[in-house]
Design a protein around this motif. Sequence first.
Motif, PDB file in Angstrom:
ATOM      1  N   LEU A   6       0.832  -1.202   0.000  1.00 32.74           N
ATOM      2  CA  LEU A   6       0.000   0.000   0.000  1.00 32.74           C
ATOM      3  C   LEU A   6       0.865   1.250   0.000  1.00 32.74           C
ATOM      4  O   LEU A   6       1.875   1.330   0.708  1.00 32.74           O
ATOM      5  CB  LEU A   6      -0.905   0.015   1.229  1.00 32.74           C
ATOM      6  CG  LEU A   6      -1.918  -1.139   1.369  1.00 32.74           C
ATOM      7  CD1 LEU A   6      -2.597  -1.056   2.729  1.00 32.74           C
ATOM      8  CD2 LEU A   6      -2.944  -1.095   0.258  1.00 32.74           C
ATOM      9  N   THR A   7       0.448   2.243  -0.778  1.00 33.02           N
ATOM     10  CA  THR A   7       1.097   3.545  -0.712  1.00 33.02           C
ATOM     11  C   THR A   7       0.592   4.284   0.531  1.00 33.02           C
ATOM     12  O   THR A   7      -0.395   3.880   1.164  1.00 33.02           O
ATOM     13  CB  THR A   7       0.783   4.370  -1.966  1.00 33.02           C
ATOM     14  OG1 THR A   7      -0.634   4.644  -2.008  1.00 33.02           O
ATOM     15  CG2 THR A   7       1.190   3.615  -3.228  1.00 33.02           C
ATOM     16  N   ASP A   8       1.256   5.371   0.889  1.00 37.89           N
ATOM     17  CA  ASP A   8       0.818   6.154   2.054  1.00 37.89           C
ATOM     18  C   ASP A   8      -0.594   6.694   1.844  1.00 37.89           C
ATOM     19  O   ASP A   8      -1.401   6.718   2.788  1.00 37.89           O
ATOM     20  CB  ASP A   8       1.789   7.316   2.287  1.00 37.89           C
ATOM     21  CG  ASP A   8       3.161   6.835   2.758  1.00 37.89           C
ATOM     22  OD1 ASP A   8       3.236   5.699   3.281  1.00 37.89           O
ATOM     23  OD2 ASP A   8       4.140   7.583   2.588  1.00 37.89           O
ATOM     24  N   HIS A   9      -0.896   7.127   0.623  1.00 39.45           N
ATOM     25  CA  HIS A   9      -2.237   7.640   0.334  1.00 39.45           C
ATOM     26  C   HIS A   9      -3.290   6.555   0.509  1.00 39.45           C
ATOM     27  O   HIS A   9      -4.358   6.792   1.108  1.00 39.45           O
ATOM     28  CB  HIS A   9      -2.288   8.182  -1.099  1.00 39.45           C
ATOM     29  CG  HIS A   9      -3.682   8.482  -1.573  1.00 39.45           C
ATOM     30  ND1 HIS A   9      -4.428   9.541  -1.088  1.00 39.45           N
ATOM     31  CD2 HIS A   9      -4.476   7.835  -2.486  1.00 39.45           C
ATOM     32  CE1 HIS A   9      -5.613   9.550  -1.684  1.00 39.45           C
ATOM     33  NE2 HIS A   9      -5.677   8.537  -2.528  1.00 39.45           N
ATOM     34  N   GLU A  10      -3.016   5.350   0.017  1.00 40.69           N
ATOM     35  CA  GLU A  10      -3.977   4.259   0.143  1.00 40.69           C
ATOM     36  C   GLU A  10      -4.169   3.864   1.599  1.00 40.69           C
ATOM     37  O   GLU A  10      -5.299   3.602   2.030  1.00 40.69           O
ATOM     38  CB  GLU A  10      -3.496   3.053  -0.679  1.00 40.69           C
ATOM     39  CG  GLU A  10      -3.540   3.292  -2.184  1.00 40.69           C
ATOM     40  CD  GLU A  10      -2.781   2.238  -2.968  1.00 40.69           C
ATOM     41  OE1 GLU A  10      -2.846   2.256  -4.203  1.00 40.69           O
ATOM     42  OE2 GLU A  10      -2.115   1.384  -2.321  1.00 40.69           O
ATOM     43  N   TRP A  11      -3.079   3.847   2.373  1.00 41.61           N
ATOM     44  CA  TRP A  11      -3.212   3.469   3.772  1.00 41.61           C
ATOM     45  C   TRP A  11      -3.974   4.535   4.558  1.00 41.61           C
ATOM     46  O   TRP A  11      -4.768   4.203   5.447  1.00 41.61           O
ATOM     47  CB  TRP A  11      -1.842   3.229   4.393  1.00 41.61           C
ATOM     48  CG  TRP A  11      -1.926   2.915   5.860  1.00 41.61           C
ATOM     49  CD1 TRP A  11      -1.406   3.632   6.890  1.00 41.61           C
ATOM     50  CD2 TRP A  11      -2.604   1.805   6.453  1.00 41.61           C
ATOM     51  NE1 TRP A  11      -1.709   3.053   8.087  1.00 41.61           N
ATOM     52  CE2 TRP A  11      -2.442   1.916   7.851  1.00 41.61           C
ATOM     53  CE3 TRP A  11      -3.324   0.734   5.945  1.00 41.61           C
ATOM     54  CZ2 TRP A  11      -2.980   0.996   8.743  1.00 41.61           C
ATOM     55  CZ3 TRP A  11      -3.869  -0.186   6.828  1.00 41.61           C
ATOM     56  CH2 TRP A  11      -3.689  -0.047   8.205  1.00 41.61           C
ATOM     57  N   GLU A  12      -3.750   5.809   4.269  1.00 38.40           N
ATOM     58  CA  GLU A  12      -4.496   6.872   4.950  1.00 38.40           C
ATOM     59  C   GLU A  12      -5.993   6.734   4.703  1.00 38.40           C
ATOM     60  O   GLU A  12      -6.812   7.047   5.570  1.00 38.40           O
ATOM     61  CB  GLU A  12      -4.012   8.240   4.467  1.00 38.40           C
ATOM     62  CG  GLU A  12      -2.621   8.616   4.965  1.00 38.40           C
ATOM     63  CD  GLU A  12      -2.136   9.934   4.379  1.00 38.40           C
ATOM     64  OE1 GLU A  12      -2.921  10.576   3.650  1.00 38.40           O
ATOM     65  OE2 GLU A  12      -0.994  10.324   4.654  1.00 38.40           O
TER      66      GLU A  12
END
Length: 285
Positions: A6-12
């Motif tokens: 997961l990218t940081d955006h997806e995890w957020e």
Amino acid sequence: MRRHELTDHEWELLAPLIPRAATGRPRVEDRQVINGMVYKIRTGVSWRDLPERYRPWKTVYTRFRRYALDGVFTRALQQVQAQADAAGDIDWLVQIDSTIVRAHQHAAATGRKGGSTQDEPDDHALGRSRGGLTTKLHLACDGRGRPLVILLTPGQRHDSVCAEPLLEKIRVPRTGAGRPRRKPDHVLADMAYSSRGFRTYLRRRGIAHTIPEKDDQRKHRRNRGRRGGRPPGFDRDTYRRRNTVERCFNRLKAFRGIATRYDKTATSYEAAVSLASLLLWARSL
């Protein structure tokens, strides 16, 4: 960030939607475990072959199975859709179609003679078709090619039989007060869904539709003369957009654990498809 994680955006976006344990001993970090699930679905490896960086494979599997039985990924998908709908980001030109998924021998080894459980159908959505032991994945996506709902059936089940149950599953909650949205503005489907019963169902719900008429149906209607009624409306320009649902299937089947079914139970496979759908939504927002 490693490949297939997961990218940081997806995890957020996903972090608030994942249930957290209020009590008990400290557990493995949620992002680490979800990354393990994504890696498994993306590559199609067995649970025992997960890389050690995701911690014990049994921990990842146990939590995935728990989420599958609790419907965690389905609810998370609905919450993401609710946020998109509130922002006016959903195109309600809904397209429906299905695709055949070949079942691996590991999925075929499930014991189906013991009957169904509360969360699992008798056949585990496994059936015989021309491709052998298969599952059919029915999908309704929005006009931007993002999954709204899915329905699993045995591979030999005809598309027209599943059209109404598929549309009945559409349920996008409101972020504020109000009932969930369940009605598309328009339904786009191919010739497999051309039946008098399905057209009647859509008219009864007040849903416009673009579905080509089969040759034999057209010939039968003309042979009946006036009693055959008027031909159903068909907009060729609108029908050209039907490739959107095909592209949605292509993106889902980029996940090798979706393109081939390795899961023994329909509940686990449906959870895997829901997680993949959730990632498609996260990458589009």
